[in-house]
Design a protein around this motif. Structure first.
Motif, PDB file in Angstrom:
ATOM      1  N   ILE A   1       0.826  -1.208   0.000  1.00 40.33           N
ATOM      2  CA  ILE A   1       0.000   0.000   0.000  1.00 40.33           C
ATOM      3  C   ILE A   1       0.863   1.263   0.000  1.00 40.33           C
TER       4      ILE A   1
ATOM      5  N   LEU B   1      -8.165  18.124  -8.966  1.00 41.08           N
ATOM      6  CA  LEU B   1      -9.031  17.114  -8.356  1.00 41.08           C
ATOM      7  C   LEU B   1      -9.570  17.592  -7.019  1.00 41.08           C
TER       8      LEU B   1
ATOM      9  N   PHE C   1     -11.587  21.458  -7.675  1.00 42.92           N
ATOM     10  CA  PHE C   1     -12.823  21.388  -8.455  1.00 42.92           C
ATOM     11  C   PHE C   1     -13.545  20.064  -8.250  1.00 42.92           C
TER      12      PHE C   1
ATOM     13  N   LYS D   1     -17.366  19.334  -7.058  1.00 42.86           N
ATOM     14  CA  LYS D   1     -18.333  18.789  -8.020  1.00 42.86           C
ATOM     15  C   LYS D   1     -18.942  17.489  -7.541  1.00 42.86           C
ATOM     16  N   HIS D   2     -18.090  16.593  -7.043  1.00 39.81           N
ATOM     17  CA  HIS D   2     -18.562  15.236  -6.769  1.00 39.81           C
ATOM     18  C   HIS D   2     -18.957  14.997  -5.327  1.00 39.81           C
TER      19      HIS D   2
ATOM     20  N   PHE E   1      -0.136  15.971   0.925  1.00 36.05           N
ATOM     21  CA  PHE E   1      -0.275  14.634   0.346  1.00 36.05           C
ATOM     22  C   PHE E   1       1.003  14.244  -0.405  1.00 36.05           C
TER      23      PHE E   1
ATOM     24  N   MET F   1      -4.696   4.313   2.455  1.00 34.67           N
ATOM     25  CA  MET F   1      -5.601   3.541   1.597  1.00 34.67           C
ATOM     26  C   MET F   1      -6.699   4.432   1.053  1.00 34.67           C
TER      27      MET F   1
ATOM     28  N   LEU G   1      -6.635   7.644   0.732  1.00 38.05           N
ATOM     29  CA  LEU G   1      -6.079   8.606  -0.204  1.00 38.05           C
ATOM     30  C   LEU G   1      -5.891   7.987  -1.578  1.00 38.05           C
ATOM     31  N   VAL G   2      -5.332   6.781  -1.582  1.00 43.26           N
ATOM     32  CA  VAL G   2      -5.103   6.106  -2.858  1.00 43.26           C
ATOM     33  C   VAL G   2      -6.430   5.861  -3.567  1.00 43.26           C
TER      34      VAL G   2
ATOM     35  N   VAL H   1      -7.674   9.050  -5.017  1.00 40.70           N
ATOM     36  CA  VAL H   1      -6.952   9.459  -6.219  1.00 40.70           C
ATOM     37  C   VAL H   1      -7.381   8.624  -7.426  1.00 40.70           C
TER      38      VAL H   1
ATOM     39  N   GLY I   1     -10.553   9.591  -8.668  1.00 38.53           N
ATOM     40  CA  GLY I   1     -10.334  10.892  -9.287  1.00 38.53           C
ATOM     41  C   GLY I   1      -9.822  10.774 -10.703  1.00 38.53           C
ATOM     42  N   ILE I   2      -8.889   9.848 -10.913  1.00 37.52           N
ATOM     43  CA  ILE I   2      -8.310   9.670 -12.241  1.00 37.52           C
ATOM     44  C   ILE I   2      -9.414   9.350 -13.245  1.00 37.52           C
TER      45      ILE I   2
ATOM     46  N   THR J   1     -12.563  10.142 -13.201  1.00 34.93           N
ATOM     47  CA  THR J   1     -13.502  11.209 -13.517  1.00 34.93           C
ATOM     48  C   THR J   1     -12.812  12.498 -13.901  1.00 34.93           C
ATOM     49  N   GLY J   2     -11.549  12.641 -13.516  1.00 37.18           N
ATOM     50  CA  GLY J   2     -10.890  13.926 -13.658  1.00 37.18           C
ATOM     51  C   GLY J   2     -10.297  14.209 -15.021  1.00 37.18           C
TER      52      GLY J   2
ATOM     53  N   LEU K   1     -10.376  17.536 -17.290  1.00 37.96           N
ATOM     54  CA  LEU K   1      -9.738  18.826 -17.100  1.00 37.96           C
ATOM     55  C   LEU K   1      -8.637  19.110 -18.098  1.00 37.96           C
TER      56      LEU K   1
ATOM     57  N   GLU L   1     -16.991  13.711 -20.782  1.00 37.29           N
ATOM     58  CA  GLU L   1     -17.153  14.696 -19.734  1.00 37.29           C
ATOM     59  C   GLU L   1     -18.591  15.208 -19.706  1.00 37.29           C
TER      60      GLU L   1
ATOM     61  N   ASN M   1     -22.816  15.279 -12.182  1.00 37.82           N
ATOM     62  CA  ASN M   1     -21.778  15.519 -11.184  1.00 37.82           C
ATOM     63  C   ASN M   1     -21.433  16.986 -11.029  1.00 37.82           C
TER      64      ASN M   1
ATOM     65  N   GLU N   1     -14.649  24.942 -15.362  1.00 42.17           N
ATOM     66  CA  GLU N   1     -14.544  24.235 -14.087  1.00 42.17           C
ATOM     67  C   GLU N   1     -15.120  25.056 -12.940  1.00 42.17           C
TER      68      GLU N   1
END
Lengths: 225, 295
Positions: free
Chosen positions: A57, A76, A79, A83-84, A101, B8, B10-11, B14, B17-18, B20-21, B24, B33, B40, B110
């Motif tokens: 991990i 991310l 915005f 948004k989410h 982070f 965990m 955070l990962v 992320v 996020g990848i 949906t993000g 941008l 999008e 969303n 945005e």
């Protein structure tokens, strides 16, 4: 045309605004760095534990941070979260989160390598003296690793300070943005302002980063004694 | 142990996020999008909510003189800002009842989608693609593209740009226009106007294209540079934008624009903010739109 470019720096509140912009950038970097050092120590110690799951991990976390450009993370959090998840963070808050982070991962990796660089007999000596695990860490291992850590931690801090120029894209007006505003506002009256403004920004960054490297060098020498 | 959980989380965060993000990056993937955007999007504020807070949040440029820029005292000024203050005055009773948010060309959409501003008044050109993501009110200005180049190597026709390097700013109309119609032109893209101009001055590109208003004003004060192509592409309009589906606020702005035509508000605005820059040579009617009517 007699107007010298340098005058643009002192017109109105321009110079004060540049300083405020520098402070905005520095504040983000310093707060994020303080948090990163705290969390990074914990993360680094965690990474030295011989446990498959934990190592896997931590590895994913570390690699994710290294692969993802900071700008994407900023978007991310600023915005994406609004948004989410309906979480409306200020630009500064989002920046601190992202920088922490990032810093925690980098700092953690530095701490990990500093910890494993401390010879095993040091750990064993602690145990032989009847020290508890936390005592061994606190009195023996960490003081020795701090010295190894300092140079790279300071370089991480200066890197952070420089990376703050990205936060303008999530609405934080930091020093580079202020500079661009000044250049733009005077572009009909003083087209040569850019050189002076960027020059001033360069000096500001230097004035901020140099003392940190100096401080690190002094501390390193002190700790070596 | 806590730390493990946190990392965990955070990962996981992320990674989602990848997925949906990606939007941008702004250029491609707009279809994907689009489908996300409707579900969303953070809820925009209603007029009642804006009135309750007593401040309207308006996104403007802070480095696009003379439309939105910050003067030497740190005050924001310009054609867009002049209009923004009037909106605040007529909606909330005071022209100070506005919180200006400084936006960049690439993040205007945005800001609306995330509900971080109520209105964007940042020289926002109306395009079909953008209309899928935001709702435009009636226009208050019109523009076409212009191309500025050094006198020594004047570009007076688009064909001359073939295999040459053209500087554009990311997220602007010029970028999409050239990508779509002239793929053989090499584009050098920048995030900000200032960087783009610096690149032109340094000779990193053969020409720079963006709205004609912008390049005309710039060429006036830069000896050795001329706008060789003054009107390229379709005549386009500039309008206030609100979040997709926020018809209440859009309708209010539309009514406002129509009412303001009676006092020729935008001509006054031109006199105050644009004339000092463009001088006497530019006819206000070539830029200003009153009451949302484009002839």
């Amino acid at each position: 045309m007699q107007d010298l470019g340098i005058q643009v720096l002192f017109r109105g509140n321009n110079f004060l605004r540049l300083l405020e912009g520098m402070w905005a950038a520095l504040r983000i970097a310093l707060i994020a760095m303080a948090l990163s050092v705290l969390l990074g120590f914990l993360f680094g110690m965690l990474m030295t534990i011989h446990n498959r799951a934990i190592q896997c991990i931590s590895r994913i976390y570390l690699e994710t941070v290294r692969i993802m450009p900071q700008l994407v993370l900023l978007f991310l959090v600023y915005f994406g979260a609004a948004k989410h998840m309906g979480v409306n963070l200020s630009g500064e808050m989002a920046s601190i989160l992202v920088f922490t982070f990032w810093g925690t991962a980098e700092m953690g990796d530095l701490v990990r390598s500093a910890l494993i660089a401390v010879p095993t007999h040091q750990y064993e000596s602690g145990a032989a003296l009847g020290m508890k695990k936390w005592q061994t860490y606190f009195y023996i291992v960490i003081p020795q690793s701090v010295r190894r850590l300092l140079p790279s931690a300071v370089s991480l801090l200066t890197r952070m300070i420089k990376t703050t120029s990205l936060v303008v894209l999530i609405g934080v007006v930091e020093v580079v943005k202020v500079g661009k505003q000044i250049i733009d506002a005077s572009r009909y009256t003083n087209p040569k302002a850019a050189l002076w403004v960027y020059g001033a920004i360069f000096l500001l960054y230097f004035a901020v980063c140099f003392p940190f490297s100096k401080l690190a060098a002094v501390l390193e020498r002190k700790l070596a004694e | 142990m806590k730390k493990k959980l946190l990392s965990m989380l955070l990962v996981a965060g992320v990674l989602t996020g990848i997925l949906t993000g990606c939007g941008l990056t702004e250029t491609g993937s707009s279809k994907e999008e689009g489908t996300f955007a409707t579900q969303n999007t953070a809820q925009a504020r209603t007029i009642a909510e804006i009135k309750e807070e007593g401040k309207i949040r308006i996104g403007v440029f802070s480095d696009k003189n003379p439309f939105g820029y910050v003067d030497e005292n740190g005050e924001v000024q310009g054609y867009d800002v002049y209009f923004a203050k009037r909106l605040a005055k007529d909606l909330l009773g005071s022209e100070d009842a506005v919180e200006f948010v400084y936006v960049e060309a690439a993040n205007r959409v945005e800001y609306l989608q995330a509900g971080k501003v109520d209105v964007i008044l940042a020289n926002f050109t109306v395009t079909e693609e953008r209309s899928e993501k935001v709702d435009f009110a009636l226009p208050y200005m019109k523009v076409a593209l212009g191309v500025v180049s050094p006198d020594g190597a004047q570009i007076t026709d688009v064909e001359q740009l073939k295999d040459k390097t053209l500087i554009v700013v990311k997220g602007t109309t010029a970028e999409t226009y050239f990508e779509k119609n002239y793929p053989e032109v090499k584009l050098l893209k920048f995030d900000e106007y200032q960087e783009a101009y610096d690149a032109l001055l340094d000779g990193r590109g053969d020409a720079f294209s963006t709205d004609n208003t912008e390049v005309l004003a710039w060429a006036i004060i830069h000896d050795g540079y001329t706008v060789g192509i003054t009107s390229l592409g379709e005549l386009e309009t500039i309008a206030p934008a609100v979040q997709k589906g926020n018809t209440e606020l859009r309708d209010w702005i539309n009514e406002e624009i129509i009412v303001l035509a009676e006092e020729q508000f935008f001509h006054q605005n031109f006199e105050e903010t644009l004339k000092p820059v463009y001088g006497e040579d530019v006819d206000p009617d070539s830029l200003v739109v009153e009451g949302g009517v484009v002839e």
